[in-house]
Design an enzyme around this catalytic site. Sequence first.
Site, mmCIF file in Angstrom:
data_model
loop_
_atom_site.group_PDB
_atom_site.id
_atom_site.type_symbol
_atom_site.label_atom_id
_atom_site.label_comp_id
_atom_site.label_asym_id
_atom_site.label_seq_id
_atom_site.Cartn_x
_atom_site.Cartn_y
_atom_site.Cartn_z
ATOM 1 N N CYS A 1 8.830 -92.110 22.422
ATOM 2 C CA CYS A 1 9.611 -90.888 22.559
ATOM 3 C C CYS A 1 10.093 -90.784 23.995
ATOM 4 O O CYS A 1 9.653 -91.557 24.849
ATOM 5 C CB CYS A 1 8.792 -89.664 22.163
ATOM 6 S SG CYS A 1 7.404 -89.318 23.272
ATOM 7 N N HIS B 1 6.254 -79.971 26.492
ATOM 8 C CA HIS B 1 5.687 -80.808 27.544
ATOM 9 C C HIS B 1 6.796 -81.414 28.383
ATOM 10 O O HIS B 1 7.939 -81.519 27.940
ATOM 11 C CB HIS B 1 4.812 -81.911 26.947
ATOM 12 C CG HIS B 1 5.536 -82.824 26.008
ATOM 13 N ND1 HIS B 1 5.759 -82.487 24.689
ATOM 14 C CD2 HIS B 1 6.112 -84.038 26.173
ATOM 15 C CE1 HIS B 1 6.423 -83.470 24.092
ATOM 16 N NE2 HIS B 1 6.658 -84.415 24.978
#
Length: 667
Positions: A182, A65
């Site tokens: 993250c 992603h």
Amino acid sequence: MSDMITADLVDLDLAAQTKEAAARSLAERMVALGRVTDLDGFLADVAAREAQMPTGLDGGIGIPHCRSEHVTEPTLAFGRPADGIDFGAPDGPADLIFLIAAPAGADDAHLTILSALARRLMDPDFTAALRAATDPAATASLISGDTAPPAAPEPAATATATAEEPPPAAPVPFRVVAVTSCPTGIAHTYMAAEALEQAGQAEGVEIVVEPQGSAGFTRLDPAVIAAADGVIFAHDVPVREKERFAGKPTVDVGVKAGINRPAELLAEVRDKAARGETTAPAGTGSPVDEAGGPGEGYGTKLRKWLMSGVSYMVPFVAAGGLLIALGFAIGGYTIDKAPSVAEHFVWTDSTSWAALLFQVGGLAFSFLVPVLAGYIAYGMADRPGLVPGFVGGSIALTINAGFLGGLAAGLIAGGTVMAIQRVKVPAALRGIMPVVVIPLISSAVVGFLMFLVVGKPIAELQKALTDWLSGLSGANAVILGVVLGLMMCFDLGGPLNKVAYAFAVGGLANPNDGSLKVMAAVMAAGMVPPLAMALATVVRGGLFNRTERENGKAAWVLGSSFITEGAIPFAAADPLRVIPSAMAGGAVTGALSMLFECTLRAPHGGIFVLPLIGNPVLYLIAILAGTAVSAALVILLKGMGGRGDGKAVEGTPATESGTAPKVPATV
């Protein structure tokens, strides 16, 4: 989520053997629907995200992603390969591949939807239904949430208690608060949160998680934090407002640990609470101390601490050094004798403007050692390390201990604070520890050690190093140039590169002929890798895929600007050929720069500070020679082994015709 994934974005028979090929195949579906405008540009962004941290998860899941300016709307594609693809998960290949494409400015609502998917991936019923699906439309509906997965049958209840038995008293649960985050804040953040919550339910632990994702975050209620018995940080970026959790047992790990071993983290925080450890975020859980996972050695931690200081120092180096260099360029090399512009400044006099630039740059440069020391201590002990670190760095300047003194001061300050934080204190004193007690005691200890114990020997060592650089000539200078060139090109902006650069910049604090030669050699060698890769893509473009040729165009500018990282895409794709070639060229350039006695007063700027370089024509010859050597070697090595595009995107043709065969990855 139904507008984000359709049947056209589902491939239940994904024909790909590598993660690069899988990403390309799924991205091509996005391009066909007009949701991605530049296939290669988008794949480069996916690869850059993958390089930060593998996106494979336990349970056979891969979630490549990224955010990208080449994405027109938030899009999700799903692929199911027959044999599984390695995405770096500890338990093996992934057979459920989700490619998540978010626009560079994706709104909060879409990111919230994506985070909901990330949480659903932790549901075994959901993943089982995906593996059993046979229809793309039904699969898209299942992923979007329009269709619920079939629930697993519940085990039959067994009645063992009698009506007369009173219910047992409910035990007081162990309470934990957690923060997950993250780099992109889209997937891992929420998957770690879901994993921790599920583990908490299984272990009978009352846990509340604060995911700090790209869509922002909702702060935990202060009352919930106050009632918690322990804290878990599962993060790869700094936890925001970390001081809220001060004074509690804390486990600090990377976000993948939160996904892969949540039960272990809960057990670890229980053990810390049982032992009475109160490692608060303002304590030992620092931005770089424990984020690497369990078992990390002190050598690795030391490198992270030093790199923390260097990374914060570099902006001061660039700003201060270039201002000083511009002052010299406009006002000549006697500008350092000009009076203070606060007392004498003539608006129409170029010398006054040169003096202004020089003096502002000098002040910025004066922060180098304190900033280095302060942020080394910060890397070790978080914010409480800043005060003693800056104090120690300032003392290093006062006693002429220079760059080496700053390194020592930062390590001493961080170590002192960490030692103080391990002392158990009454609860009544915990509130004033970070703001009063720790800065007071640590500054006093650092001041004593720097002034009276280690400072003077380090100052003598610094003086000896300065004298040695001043006397460098002949073979010794050439050998040093070779070593510096090899270091600059080995990891292309990594730790070894930064060590060589920091060594050169440290010499500019008290410049002499030798230190100016070192700075010139370091910058020249650092320019070679991207310039060489750019040249190679022009001379033998057929050896590189389309993406690499596009990167080659940008590498001309990056190399000319002394941004060594411009060669990273080439090294990541084919390290066994690119890195040795870059090192050979860097060694040649470093040696020639020292042999030609080129000098440089600016710590950055590339060819744009050419007027500030001593012996500029010979300096350019040194750079061109190293560039030619590197380019020739990489062409030779790639030519001997085929196209050799290594980890480059599978399926990208070597020529525009698309007829060239694929070759195995180099590594």
